[in-house]
Design a protein around this motif. Structure first.
Motif, short mmCIF file in Angstrom:
data_model
loop_
_atom_site.label_atom_id
_atom_site.label_comp_id
_atom_site.label_asym_id
_atom_site.label_seq_id
_atom_site.Cartn_x
_atom_site.Cartn_y
_atom_site.Cartn_z
N GLN A 1 10.89 17.29 33.11
CA GLN A 1 10.41 15.98 32.65
C GLN A 1 11.16 15.63 31.37
N ALA B 1 11.17 12.71 37.36
CA ALA B 1 10.21 13.78 37.08
C ALA B 1 9.27 13.43 35.93
N TYR B 2 9.77 12.58 35.01
CA TYR B 2 8.97 12.22 33.85
C TYR B 2 7.97 11.11 34.16
N SER C 1 6.69 19.14 28.99
CA SER C 1 5.98 19.71 30.14
C SER C 1 4.49 19.59 29.85
N GLU C 2 3.79 18.84 30.70
CA GLU C 2 2.37 18.62 30.45
C GLU C 2 1.58 19.90 30.72
N THR D 1 4.07 11.36 34.23
CA THR D 1 3.35 11.74 33.01
C THR D 1 2.87 10.53 32.21
N TYR E 1 14.23 7.41 31.20
CA TYR E 1 13.66 8.66 31.68
C TYR E 1 13.96 8.86 33.16
#
Length: 470
Positions: A27, A43-44, A127-128, A47, A40
């Motif tokens: 991300q 993958a980001y 990374s969340e 979020t 971005y």
């Protein structure tokens, strides 16, 4: 079109950064230029939820308004200093699904520099970790509730013994009760380390009970003592069972241990009280028998005997009142008496009219309400023994009680003559003698000595004056 203009016009280090982030599975968001325009990868996008796709290519402040006061200092720090900012489980407040959320990210914010070292933007790899952080917090709360529940139930904790590898797991409280390092309890330790914390008189029995349970598949239930690091003893009750694998071999031995020290102490107190009550009843009958005999010997008529007997019984009841402790917070708490009054009250039931039967002498020494119990009990038990076995068991026996006080101590001497001849010093003590000694040593902080002479007992008692006056 963004304020960055056509891609063809972007500087090389911006193009390189974008070419790096777009195919990445991590991300990644790039905040470019002084307005921190957001670029971005796919993958980001999840979020930021509903902020996508309008956040793409727009200044960050427009899309992250609710957390800008928190986010901007991080971006400015990297943009202006060229240093990297890294954090684990960093909290952020965000509104990405139409409602506010507190979320957590592992973050790494790095500068994107040109060939001349000029910082053009901030590359953020994130990374969340919200789900993990929330789960850990819930687990911690659940563990706290479990610990509180176990504590409220008097439970030491749970154990899990992996039989085949001889690895014994426990929580910290359980380990400490067995004098095992809590870190070992969590990581696992041999069963022998826990058995070492059991009282030496119980450990062989418990080891055998564990083996029996593993062999027979019966339920495990045992009470035993633990020796603590400070030398004190705790009682616990353990219950558990052995679980077996598909091959029929013992796999895990699981169970719980409950601290039952308070229950054991209560049972012991009840046992002692019952024993003392039984002793008291026997002594009362012995006293009544003695008073009846004395009254019969000295009385000339039945009426005179009845009158004398009533008087002696009344005196015994008054002695019992002196033994009764005062009540905190009442006028009885500060009551005082004297040694002379106390001794006369205790011994009055045994008077038979003869001036030589019981002889008392000593100065006027004050006795506080709390000390009355211990001293009266000691005198009462000694008099009872004299009635049963000593000078007061014979018609011609006599007792001389003298007392005095020095600067710091009160001393009393009980001297018997005319009783049965003592050829051998008694090797055992009755419960009454033990109780008398305990009342002086424990309650009054004094000493009591017995000198078994051939012609009778000489008892010497000493008590600190400051304890006698309380």
């Amino acid at each position: 079109m963004t304020e960055l203009g056509p891609i063809a016009g972007w500087p090389g280090h911006l193009k390189s950064a974008v070419n790096l982030l777009l195919p990445a599975k991590a991300q990644i968001v790039l905040f470019w230029g002084p307005n921190f325009v957001a670029l971005y990868n796919d993958a980001y996008a999840p979020t930021i939820g509903d902020k996508h796709p309008r956040a793409l290519g727009r200044p960050a402040q427009e899309s992250w308004t609710e957390l800008w006061d928190d986010l901007e200092p991080l971006l400015q720090r990297v943009f202006n200093t060229g240093e990297t900012v890294f954090a684990k489980d960093r909290p952020f407040y965000i509104e990405r699904h139409g409602y506010p959320e507190n979320v957590f990210f592992d973050i790494s914010y790095s500068p994107v520099q040109s060939e001349t070292g000029e910082v053009g933007g901030v590359l953020c790899i994130v990374s969340e970790t919200t789900e993990r952080v929330v789960a850990q917090a819930e687990l911690a709360r659940a563990q706290e509730r479990l610990t509180q529940a176990l504590s409220a139930a008097g439970m030491v904790g749970t154990f899990d013994w992996h039989v085949q590898s001889d690895t014994f797991y426990s929580d910290a409280r359980f380990a400490e009760m067995f004098s095992v390092d809590p870190a070992k309890g969590e990581k696992g330790a041999p069963l022998a380390e826990y058995l070492a914390g059991i009282h030496p008189e119980d450990v062989e029995r418990i080891a055998a009970a564990l083996d029996h349970t593993v062999t027979t598949r019966e339920r495990y239930a045992q009470e035993y003592r633990l020796v603590q690091k400070d030398g004190s003893t705790r009682w616990v009750e353990a219950r558990g069972e052995c679980l077996y694998g598909e091959d029929g071999k013992p796999d895990r031995f699981v169970g719980v241990v409950v601290d039952v020290t308070s229950q054991k102490n209560a049972q012991e107190r009840q046992r002692l009280l019952a024993r003392e009550a039984d002793h008291r009843v026997k002594n009362i009958f012995a006293n009544f028998h003695s008073m009846i005999s004395l009254s019969a010997r000295s009385a000339r008529t039945p009426q005179e005997m009845a009158q004398a007997l009533r008087g002696r019984m009344d005196a015994l009841l008054r002695a019992k009142d002196l033994v009764r402790p005062g009540i905190m917070g009442t006028e009885h708490e500060s009551q005082r008496t004297t040694v002379d009054a106390l001794v006369r009250t205790v011994l009055q039931p045994y008077e038979d009219g003869s001036p030589d039967r019981i002889v008392l002498s000593g100065p006027d020494v004050s006795v506080g309400a709390k000390a009355v119990t211990g001293l009266a009990l000691a005198l009462h038990e000694t008099a009872t023994n004299a009635v049963k076995y000593g000078a007061l068991s014979r018609p011609n026996g006599s007792i001389h009680v003298t007392w005095g006080a020095s600067q710091d101590n009160f001393h009393l001497e009980w001297d018997e003559t005319g009783g049965p001849v003592i050829d051998v010093t008694p090797q055992t003590r009755g419960f009454g003698s033990i109780l008398a000694e305990r009342s002086v040593t424990s309650e009054l902080g004094g000493t009591i000595e017995h000198d078994w002479r051939r012609n009778g007992l000489r008892l010497t008692l000493s008590v600190p004056l400051n304890r006698l006056a309380v």
